[in-house]
Design a protein around this motif. Structure first.
Motif, mmCIF file in Angstrom:
data_model
loop_
_atom_site.group_PDB
_atom_site.id
_atom_site.type_symbol
_atom_site.label_atom_id
_atom_site.label_comp_id
_atom_site.label_asym_id
_atom_site.label_seq_id
_atom_site.Cartn_x
_atom_site.Cartn_y
_atom_site.Cartn_z
ATOM 1 N N ILE A 1 -2.503 -2.603 -3.263
ATOM 2 C CA ILE A 1 -2.919 -3.746 -2.434
ATOM 3 C C ILE A 1 -4.017 -3.322 -1.455
ATOM 4 C CG2 ILE A 1 -2.131 -5.370 -0.667
ATOM 5 C CD1 ILE A 1 0.563 -5.440 -2.143
ATOM 6 N N GLN A 2 -3.862 -2.145 -0.854
ATOM 7 C CA GLN A 2 -4.886 -1.662 0.072
ATOM 8 C C GLN A 2 -6.220 -1.449 -0.646
ATOM 9 O OE1 GLN A 2 -3.750 1.749 2.431
ATOM 10 N NE2 GLN A 2 -1.696 0.945 2.796
ATOM 11 N N MET B 1 -7.339 -2.905 -3.341
ATOM 12 C CA MET B 1 -7.922 -4.198 -3.695
ATOM 13 C C MET B 1 -8.516 -4.871 -2.453
ATOM 14 S SD MET B 1 -7.484 -4.781 -7.037
ATOM 15 C CE MET B 1 -7.174 -6.511 -7.438
ATOM 16 N N GLU B 2 -7.789 -4.811 -1.340
ATOM 17 C CA GLU B 2 -8.301 -5.443 -0.114
ATOM 18 C C GLU B 2 -9.574 -4.781 0.366
ATOM 19 O OE1 GLU B 2 -4.983 -5.234 2.539
ATOM 20 O OE2 GLU B 2 -4.098 -7.120 1.819
ATOM 21 N N ARG B 3 -9.686 -3.465 0.188
ATOM 22 C CA ARG B 3 -10.928 -2.788 0.571
ATOM 23 C C ARG B 3 -12.120 -3.291 -0.225
ATOM 24 N NH1 ARG B 3 -7.503 1.796 1.582
ATOM 25 N NH2 ARG B 3 -7.558 2.440 -0.595
ATOM 26 N N ARG B 4 -11.842 -3.884 -1.377
ATOM 27 C CA ARG B 4 -12.907 -4.400 -2.225
ATOM 28 C C ARG B 4 -13.010 -5.927 -2.132
ATOM 29 N NH1 ARG B 4 -10.972 0.271 -3.756
ATOM 30 N NH2 ARG B 4 -12.394 1.799 -4.716
ATOM 31 N N GLY B 5 -12.402 -6.483 -1.097
ATOM 32 C CA GLY B 5 -12.535 -7.912 -0.835
ATOM 33 C C GLY B 5 -11.647 -8.798 -1.668
ATOM 34 N N ASP C 1 -8.075 -10.332 -1.826
ATOM 35 C CA ASP C 1 -6.971 -10.511 -0.888
ATOM 36 C C ASP C 1 -5.689 -11.045 -1.509
ATOM 37 O OD1 ASP C 1 -8.576 -9.636 1.244
ATOM 38 O OD2 ASP C 1 -9.403 -11.652 1.520
ATOM 39 N N ASP C 2 -5.702 -11.398 -2.791
ATOM 40 C CA ASP C 2 -4.494 -11.953 -3.410
ATOM 41 C C ASP C 2 -3.862 -10.973 -4.386
ATOM 42 O OD1 ASP C 2 -6.508 -12.010 -5.286
ATOM 43 O OD2 ASP C 2 -6.030 -14.026 -6.034
ATOM 44 N N ALA C 3 -4.058 -9.670 -4.149
ATOM 45 C CA ALA C 3 -3.602 -8.664 -5.111
ATOM 46 C C ALA C 3 -2.102 -8.684 -5.314
ATOM 47 C CB ALA C 3 -4.051 -7.269 -4.654
ATOM 48 N N ASP C 4 -1.340 -9.029 -4.257
ATOM 49 C CA ASP C 4 0.112 -9.017 -4.413
ATOM 50 C C ASP C 4 0.602 -10.068 -5.400
ATOM 51 O OD1 ASP C 4 -0.782 -10.937 -2.636
ATOM 52 O OD2 ASP C 4 1.015 -10.881 -1.394
#
Length: 352
Positions: free
Chosen positions: A218-219, A221-225, A227-230
């Motif tokens: 999740i972290q 994915m969020e670093r790459r913009g 936000d719905d990875a979960d």
């Protein structure tokens, strides 16, 4: 070696020599620790009935006289979930290679982690010359397991080391693969190829390595913009069948790339892709985890994140021998960097 009188300077010892503990030295150690000779004997033989404070006093006296508990012909108990998974067998083999030059012999016990079976193995063997215990991804990886086995081990004064997660509320050494870094490597590779809809085949909830890999995914994915990875994480067990089910669910969500939490789950992904009429990697890219043997011979060869079993074993061997010799070791968890092994199961996503 001639024992010194109380208060006298100890005679110099040759490097690598050991102080024997006979009847005379037992009395001397008992005098230093202000306990009975029987208590000293119980500590040396890791028996019941010695309080933590008394045990610490005896160990301190042993260090004062330069005594090192001999490691020759002693046993190290390795507890693992199974040996069917190649990564556990490989890790056990690497650890045994590190311990054997020190005269230590390994006993490998396959148990279902966190169950009475695990405690039964330890209780049956701990009085048979067990010098140390290595938890190789056993109940130490489960946050909600029955951890009374640790109470038993600590009551005997037997040192122990954990791999890939430690027991709660203990200071015992832990050596783990950096699962956050592993997720970053996998996500980064797929993202660099052009994948944006990336899913994860994750292990069960409350499993420490599985939880860490999800957190890292999740972290990353969020670093790459993203936000719905979960929404694209499916929690299952680390086997082929659950990997197939989880992949089928992710295919239905339209993912183009998958990060698996084990090589077995990744191979289950192969099966799900085939049954959905998809090709790996043309239609679906898959990354495994562990780098089990024979991956070069899968079709296609599986790209995976490799646990560095040699590095883990080197650290475990160093810690075990130090603990047995009563040398100080750090209590901070050691994280070993994984490696991305590129093979043939990843490619840029197909055009819509």
């Amino acid at each position: 070696m001639v024992m010194q009188q109380a208060g006298a300077e100890p005679a110099p010892r040759r490097k690598g020599s050991r102080t024997p503990v006979g009847s005379t030295s037992l009395a001397h150690i008992a005098q230093l620790a202000e306990v009975s000779e029987a208590t000293v004997s119980r500590v040396l033989n890791r028996k019941y009935g010695v309080s933590a404070a008394t045990r610490a006093a005896v160990e301190d006296a042993l260090r004062q006289v330069g005594y090192e508990r001999p490691m020759d012909n002693e046993l190290v108990l390795m507890i693992t979930p199974n040996l069917r998974n190649p990564i556990f067998a490989l890790q056990a083999d690497r650890i045994e290679n590190e311990l054997s030059p020190h005269g230590l012999k390994s006993i490998i016990c396959q148990v279902y982690p966190g169950t009475p079976q695990e405690r039964d193995y330890v209780e049956a063997l701990i009085d048979s010359g067990v010098a140390a215990i290595v938890f190789l991804s056993a109940s130490n990886t489960l946050t909600k397991a029955d951890h009374r086995v640790v109470q038993l081990i600590e009551s005997r004064g037997t040192p122990y080391v954990s791999i890939n997660g430690g027991f709660p509320d203990t200071d015992a050494p832990v050596v783990s693969t950096d699962d956050w870094r592993a997720a970053e490597l996998a996500v980064g590779h797929l993202h660099d190829l052009g994948h944006r809809r990336i899913g994860m085949l994750a292990g069960p909830v409350d499993n420490i390595p599985a939880d860490r890999r999800v957190d890292g995914f999740i972290q990353a994915m969020e670093r790459r913009g993203i936000d719905d990875a979960d929404d694209f994480v499916v929690r299952k067990h680390f086997n082929v069948e659950d990997g197939q089910q989880a992949t089928a669910a992710l295919i239905a969500q339209g993912v183009t790339g998958i990060v698996a939490s084990s090589d077995e789950m990744a191979l289950g992904g192969y099966r799900a892709a085939e049954r959905a009429g998809l090709r790996v990697p043309q239609d679906l890219s898959i990354i495994g985890y562990d780098d089990s043997p024979m991956l070069d011979f899968t079709a296609p060869p599986l790209t995976t994140v490799r646990q560095q079993t040699d590095r883990i074993a080197e650290n475990v061997g160093r810690i075990v021998t130090a603990l047995i010799s009563k040398r100080a070791v750090g209590t901070e968890e050691i994280l070993i960097d994984p490696e991305l092994r590129l093979r043939g199961s990843t490619a840029p996503p197909a055009r819509a």
